[in-house]
Design a protein around this motif. Structure first.
Motif, PDB file in Angstrom:
ATOM      1  N   PHE A 582      69.415  56.858 103.775  1.00 33.55           N
ATOM      2  CA  PHE A 582      69.684  57.489 105.069  1.00 33.55           C
ATOM      3  C   PHE A 582      71.109  58.025 105.109  1.00 33.55           C
ATOM      4  CE2 PHE A 582      65.844  55.656 106.832  1.00 33.55           C
ATOM      5  CZ  PHE A 582      65.483  56.576 107.796  1.00 33.55           C
ATOM      6  N   ALA A 583      72.044  57.210 104.611  1.00 32.90           N
ATOM      7  CA  ALA A 583      73.442  57.650 104.588  1.00 32.90           C
ATOM      8  C   ALA A 583      73.601  58.877 103.703  1.00 32.90           C
ATOM      9  CB  ALA A 583      74.330  56.512 104.084  1.00 32.90           C
ATOM     10  N   ARG A 584      72.874  58.898 102.600  1.00 32.13           N
ATOM     11  CA  ARG A 584      72.899  60.041 101.677  1.00 32.13           C
ATOM     12  C   ARG A 584      72.435  61.304 102.395  1.00 32.13           C
ATOM     13  NH1 ARG A 584      69.030  59.124  96.727  1.00 32.13           N
ATOM     14  NH2 ARG A 584      70.694  57.707  96.039  1.00 32.13           N
ATOM     15  N   ALA A 585      71.346  61.183 103.143  1.00 29.99           N
ATOM     16  CA  ALA A 585      70.811  62.342 103.856  1.00 29.99           C
ATOM     17  C   ALA A 585      71.791  62.850 104.912  1.00 29.99           C
ATOM     18  CB  ALA A 585      69.484  61.973 104.514  1.00 29.99           C
ATOM     19  N   ILE A 586      72.427  61.907 105.641  1.00 28.81           N
ATOM     20  CA  ILE A 586      73.342  62.304 106.707  1.00 28.81           C
ATOM     21  C   ILE A 586      74.618  62.903 106.134  1.00 28.81           C
ATOM     22  CG2 ILE A 586      74.677  61.454 108.669  1.00 28.81           C
ATOM     23  CD1 ILE A 586      71.556  61.641 108.945  1.00 28.81           C
ATOM     24  N   ALA A 587      75.075  62.389 104.988  1.00 35.98           N
ATOM     25  CA  ALA A 587      76.313  62.894 104.385  1.00 35.98           C
ATOM     26  C   ALA A 587      76.189  64.374 104.036  1.00 35.98           C
ATOM     27  CB  ALA A 587      76.658  62.089 103.135  1.00 35.98           C
ATOM     28  N   PHE A 588      74.988  64.821 103.701  1.00 33.82           N
ATOM     29  CA  PHE A 588      74.775  66.223 103.361  1.00 33.82           C
ATOM     30  C   PHE A 588      74.562  67.090 104.614  1.00 33.82           C
ATOM     31  CE2 PHE A 588      74.232  64.370  99.257  1.00 33.82           C
ATOM     32  CZ  PHE A 588      74.572  65.360  98.348  1.00 33.82           C
ATOM     33  N   ASN A 589      74.394  66.439 105.765  1.00 36.59           N
ATOM     34  CA  ASN A 589      74.341  67.120 107.068  1.00 36.59           C
ATOM     35  C   ASN A 589      73.374  68.305 107.075  1.00 36.59           C
ATOM     36  OD1 ASN A 589      75.013  67.611 109.753  1.00 36.59           O
ATOM     37  ND2 ASN A 589      76.679  69.013 109.184  1.00 36.59           N
ATOM     38  N   PRO A 590      72.083  68.073 106.811  1.00 39.06           N
ATOM     39  CA  PRO A 590      71.126  69.186 106.754  1.00 39.06           C
ATOM     40  C   PRO A 590      70.547  69.484 108.146  1.00 39.06           C
ATOM     41  CG  PRO A 590      70.027  67.163 106.178  1.00 39.06           C
ATOM     42  CD  PRO A 590      71.437  66.784 106.504  1.00 39.06           C
ATOM     43  N   PRO A 591      70.076  70.708 108.357  1.00 37.80           N
ATOM     44  CA  PRO A 591      69.418  71.018 109.633  1.00 37.80           C
ATOM     45  C   PRO A 591      67.977  70.499 109.682  1.00 37.80           C
ATOM     46  CG  PRO A 591      69.480  72.973 108.253  1.00 37.80           C
ATOM     47  CD  PRO A 591      70.261  71.922 107.528  1.00 37.80           C
ATOM     48  N   ILE A 592      67.411  70.177 108.521  1.00 41.06           N
ATOM     49  CA  ILE A 592      66.030  69.683 108.466  1.00 41.06           C
ATOM     50  C   ILE A 592      66.034  68.325 107.772  1.00 41.06           C
ATOM     51  CG2 ILE A 592      63.688  70.112 107.619  1.00 41.06           C
ATOM     52  CD1 ILE A 592      64.412  73.115 107.556  1.00 41.06           C
ATOM     53  N   LEU A 593      65.436  67.334 108.430  1.00 41.99           N
ATOM     54  CA  LEU A 593      65.383  65.979 107.884  1.00 41.99           C
ATOM     55  C   LEU A 593      63.928  65.579 107.696  1.00 41.99           C
ATOM     56  CD1 LEU A 593      67.013  63.381 107.193  1.00 41.99           C
ATOM     57  CD2 LEU A 593      66.701  62.679 109.568  1.00 41.99           C
ATOM     58  N   VAL A 594      63.616  65.063 106.500  1.00 42.68           N
ATOM     59  CA  VAL A 594      62.250  64.656 106.171  1.00 42.68           C
ATOM     60  C   VAL A 594      62.247  63.177 105.842  1.00 42.68           C
ATOM     61  CG1 VAL A 594      60.282  65.002 104.633  1.00 42.68           C
ATOM     62  CG2 VAL A 594      61.705  66.950 105.297  1.00 42.68           C
ATOM     63  N   LEU A 595      61.376  62.419 106.523  1.00 43.36           N
ATOM     64  CA  LEU A 595      61.261  60.975 106.281  1.00 43.36           C
ATOM     65  C   LEU A 595      59.850  60.690 105.796  1.00 43.36           C
ATOM     66  CD1 LEU A 595      62.952  59.787 109.606  1.00 43.36           C
ATOM     67  CD2 LEU A 595      64.050  60.246 107.417  1.00 43.36           C
ATOM     68  N   ASP A 596      59.731  60.349 104.504  1.00 47.46           N
ATOM     69  CA  ASP A 596      58.419  60.100 103.915  1.00 47.46           C
ATOM     70  C   ASP A 596      58.189  58.593 103.802  1.00 47.46           C
ATOM     71  OD1 ASP A 596      56.020  60.160 102.611  1.00 47.46           O
ATOM     72  OD2 ASP A 596      56.828  60.865 100.708  1.00 47.46           O
ATOM     73  N   GLU A 597      57.447  58.015 104.737  1.00 45.27           N
ATOM     74  CA  GLU A 597      57.184  56.576 104.732  1.00 45.27           C
ATOM     75  C   GLU A 597      58.489  55.782 104.634  1.00 45.27           C
ATOM     76  OE1 GLU A 597      54.218  55.569 105.205  1.00 45.27           O
ATOM     77  OE2 GLU A 597      52.832  57.054 104.458  1.00 45.27           O
ATOM     78  N   ALA A 598      59.551  56.309 105.244  1.00 41.77           N
ATOM     79  CA  ALA A 598      60.891  55.755 105.013  1.00 41.77           C
ATOM     80  C   ALA A 598      61.089  54.381 105.628  1.00 41.77           C
ATOM     81  CB  ALA A 598      61.943  56.718 105.565  1.00 41.77           C
ATOM     82  N   THR A 599      60.221  53.970 106.526  1.00 40.05           N
ATOM     83  CA  THR A 599      60.396  52.651 107.153  1.00 40.05           C
ATOM     84  C   THR A 599      59.210  51.737 106.897  1.00 40.05           C
ATOM     85  OG1 THR A 599      59.412  53.435 109.230  1.00 40.05           O
ATOM     86  CG2 THR A 599      61.797  53.663 108.998  1.00 40.05           C
ATOM     87  N   SER A 600      58.376  52.085 105.912  1.00 39.57           N
ATOM     88  CA  SER A 600      57.139  51.322 105.736  1.00 39.57           C
ATOM     89  C   SER A 600      57.370  49.946 105.138  1.00 39.57           C
ATOM     90  CB  SER A 600      56.169  52.120 104.854  1.00 39.57           C
ATOM     91  OG  SER A 600      56.741  52.339 103.589  1.00 39.57           O
ATOM     92  N   ASN A 601      58.434  49.777 104.366  1.00 41.81           N
ATOM     93  CA  ASN A 601      58.663  48.492 103.694  1.00 41.81           C
ATOM     94  C   ASN A 601      59.933  47.802 104.179  1.00 41.81           C
ATOM     95  OD1 ASN A 601      56.384  48.713 102.051  1.00 41.81           O
ATOM     96  ND2 ASN A 601      57.479  49.982 100.573  1.00 41.81           N
ATOM     97  N   ILE A 602      60.291  48.014 105.427  1.00 41.97           N
ATOM     98  CA  ILE A 602      61.540  47.459 105.949  1.00 41.97           C
ATOM     99  C   ILE A 602      61.228  46.346 106.944  1.00 41.97           C
ATOM    100  CG2 ILE A 602      63.585  48.009 107.311  1.00 41.97           C
ATOM    101  CD1 ILE A 602      63.535  50.770 106.146  1.00 41.97           C
ATOM    102  N   ASP A 603      62.039  45.288 106.861  1.00 44.55           N
ATOM    103  CA  ASP A 603      61.831  44.174 107.774  1.00 44.55           C
ATOM    104  C   ASP A 603      62.184  44.599 109.193  1.00 44.55           C
ATOM    105  OD1 ASP A 603      64.827  43.338 108.317  1.00 44.55           O
ATOM    106  OD2 ASP A 603      64.644  43.697 106.166  1.00 44.55           O
TER     107      ASP A 603
END
Length: 678
Positions: A582-603
């Motif tokens: 997530f930090a990697r994605a925000i550091a690049f500051n893109p206008p389009i954000l894609v989350l592919d099952e990004a929270t499926s394995n998180i407590d």
């Protein structure tokens, strides 16, 4: 089958087209290679002088007593008094020719010119030959020293010249070797860079069909095989030719008959080499194919070690690898056996040639037809003559390896499985984030459609979610937006521009994707956030990590943002890896954000932190979410329900619930029982 997988394709021993492509990489270094050739030419010429110097030392200096001597009436420099005259070395028309004879470990002056190859008797002071009796005078050590002073002086000069030649050959060899190896490494550096850049540009469909182990073999083993060709074949081939030509000139200039004896051995070596090449080519091709299988098996097993150990199948996987390894061992031994037979065969030819040379040349020496030094020179040149032949045979093996490796490397370089840009793509800067699919059809394999006539539109800043059963096509959609694959039919537009008309770098710079299985590279934490983009400062990295709540665990690390990360980030939990992503994605500051099952394995606790971050980072960004857990998409502006590659429903959470369709069934399966536990 993809050409890269054709490990057992027939490979020519020499392919002119491949060689031309290989020489193009050497062309920028032509002056360095030419310098090496010239250094080798001079070094080889000096090296071939040594037998000639030793020959002259034997015949003119060591055996110099057999030369001409003269008795004159007046003393001269280097003369000795003998009877009524003075003996000097060399011919003199004003004196009488005499001879020096070595007999019974003593030197004598005979007062007449004697036959060198004739029999004689010497009794105290009388020398008898062919019935003629001459006076003989035994020489003292001092007299011998005076008469042979010039021989000793010339011998010392020969030793000095030989030492100078040895030193020169060493220095020239060192210099040529250094320049050649350095140049070879530069050539391989360029090839490896071009190959890796090609690998980076290939589409994901290529990687779907090709094992990683084989690709690693291309960039490592096959490129290294080319290194051996550039540094061990191309230039050294000239050296071997220089040696052979130089030896032929030297031996024919000394004695034609002895030279022909050496040449008679060449046809036997050529026939042996032809037989060797035939069998070695087949054996080598088999070895390379088996080696590729070993690399592929190793890569697969190491990458899947977690699965292997969890299911306790180490023995079974070892047995499978052991069979591949045994097969490789047998093929290697087969090649070694072929080579082991060839080398002694050439040694046998060399030894037989030497025996004939010694017999024939020895008879000529005894008959005084040639000097001993000539025979010595021929023996020396014979030993040198076969070394280039050995080298050329080994170079053939290297050339065979290089042609096979070059074929596989250029197959990869010529592979068309890549996403290509237009020659003049549409210039874009920062996109607004409007995404539209128009009648999109897509298949990973021909006619096996994953998406069927899919159309939808996402406005800038909207949060859109895709849901559906496994295999519905959700992940394929986000891969297509990034243009990791190209569609077969339809159009994908961003801000009204077809993504095929955009430069891929510009397109992907406007997108950031967080996958379910986060990949972290070996390095440190901040390096994994910025991904070698130096425009992202340390302050930007820290700010991004705080923004997504990743700083809470990073600050606890021993070295914080400089803490080392193992390959794939194995020392971090799944949730921690996803926070870094997530930090990697925000550091690049893109206008389009894609989350592919990004929270499926998180407590639950980590999900709460991410949900807090999501509420901030999705603001003013077009956000696309792919999720099975519907709790992450309840607040989405629009939810698109996919089923078997087609869009079945579109609406927000409330609208889709009220329809009681596919989304309602998914919702009911996940949450209905929790909401109504009774």
């Amino acid at each position: 089958m993809n050409k890269v997988n054709e490990e057992e394709a027939v490979v020519k021993a020499y392919d002119s087209k491949l060689m031309k492509r290989l020489l193009k990489y050497a062309l920028p270094f032509k002056w360095q290679l030419l310098a090496v050739i010239m250094l080798m030419f001079v070094g080889t010429g000096l090296d071939l002088l040594r037998p000639m110097l030793i020959k002259n030392a034997i015949d003119n200096d060591i055996n110099g007593y057999k030369g001409a001597y003269t008795i004159v009436q007046s003393p001269a420099e280097g003369s000795i008094k003998l009877g009524n005259g003075y003996v000097i070395k060399g011919a003199n028309k004003d004196g009488k020719a005499v001879s020096m004879v070595y007999y019974n470990k003593k030197y004598y002056i005979v007062d007449s010119k004697v036959k060198e190859n004739g029999s004689f008797t010497l009794n105290v002071d009388k020398f008898t030959q062919d019935g003629n009796i001459y006076n003989a005078y035994q020489l003292s050590n001092e007299q011998i020293r005076i008469l042979r002073a010039a021989d000793v002086s010339d011998l010392i000069k020969t030793v000095i010249y030989t030492l100078l030649i040895c030193i020169s050959v060493f220095l020239l060899g060192y210099l040529s070797f250094y320049i050649l190896q350095k140049t070879g490494q530069k050539i391989i550096f360029d090839i490896r860079n071009d190959l890796f850049r090609k690998v980076e540009g290939l589409s994901l469909s290529f990687y779907d069909k090709n094992p990683v182990g084989r690709l690693v073999t291309r960039v490592t083993n096959d490129v290294e095989a080319l290194n051996e060709m550039y540094t061990g074949v191309l230039v050294y081939l000239f050296k071997d030719i220089f040696i052979l030509v130089g030896i032929l000139i030297a031996i024919f200039s000394m004695n034609v008959k002895l030279a022909l004896i050496i040449l008679c051995s060449v046809p036997f070596v050529i026939i042996g080499s032809a037989i060797f090449k035939k069998y070695d080519r087949d054996a080598y091709r088999e070895v390379r194919a088996k080696l590729a299988k070993i690399n592929s098996s190793l890569s697969e097993n190491i990458s899947g070690m977690r699965t292997v150990q969890i299911y306790h199948v180490e023995d079974k996987m070892f047995n499978k690898f052991n069979e591949i390894n045994k097969s490789y061992f047998k093929s290697s031994m087969k090649q070694l056996t072929i080579f082991a037979l060839f080398r002694p065969s050439v040694d046998l030819v060399s030894t037989l040639t030497l025996a004939v040379l010694l017999w024939f040349g020895g008879v000529k020496v005894l008959n005084q037809e040639i000097a001993v030094g000539v025979l010595f020179a021929f023996v020396s040149y014979l030993m040198q003559f076969f070394q280039p032949i050995f080298d050329l045979t080994e170079k053939y093996d290297i050339l065979q390896s290089s042609m096979a490796s070059a074929e596989r490397i250029f197959m990869l370089m010529d592979n068309e499985s890549e996403i290509k840009d237009l020659e003049e793509p549409t210039s874009i800067d920062r996109l607004k984030g409007e995404i539209e699919f128009k009648n999109v059809w897509f298949a990973y394999n021909e006619e096996q459609w994953v998406l069927r006539d899919v159309s939808f539109k996402i406005r800038p800043g909207e949060k859109i979610a895709f849901v559906g059963a496994t295999g519905a096509g959700k992940t394929s959609i986000i891969s297509l937006i990034s243009r990791l694959y190209d569609i077969q039919k339809g159009e994908i537009l961003i801000d009204g521009i077809n993504i095929k008309h955009m430069n891929q770098h510009d397109l992907r710079r406007n997108l950031a994707t967080v996958l379910q299985d986060v990949f972290l590279f070996t390095g440190d934490v901040k390096g994994n956030v910025r991904l070698n983009d130096e425009s992202i400062t340390d302050e930007d990295v820290i700010k991004a990590c705080k923004y997504v709540n990743a700083d809470k665990f990073i600050e606890k690390l021993p070295n914080k943002y400089d803490d080392m990360v193992n390959e794939r980030g194995t020392t971090f939990s799944q949730g921690e890896r996803q926070l870094i992503a997530f930090a990697r994605a925000i550091a690049f500051n893109p206008p389009i954000l894609v989350l592919d099952e990004a929270t499926s394995n998180i407590d639950t606790e980590t999900e709460r932190l991410i949900q807090d971050a999501l509420s901030k980072i999705t603001k003013d960004r077009t956000t696309i979410i792919v999720a099975h857990r519907l709790s992450t998409i309840k607040n989405a502006d629009k939810i698109i329900v996919l089923h078997k590659g087609k869009i079945r429903e579109i609406g927000n959470h409330e609208e889709l619930i009220s329809k009681e369709g596919l989304y309602y069934n998914l919702y009911k399966l996940q949450y209905k029982e929790l909401e109504n536990p009774a």
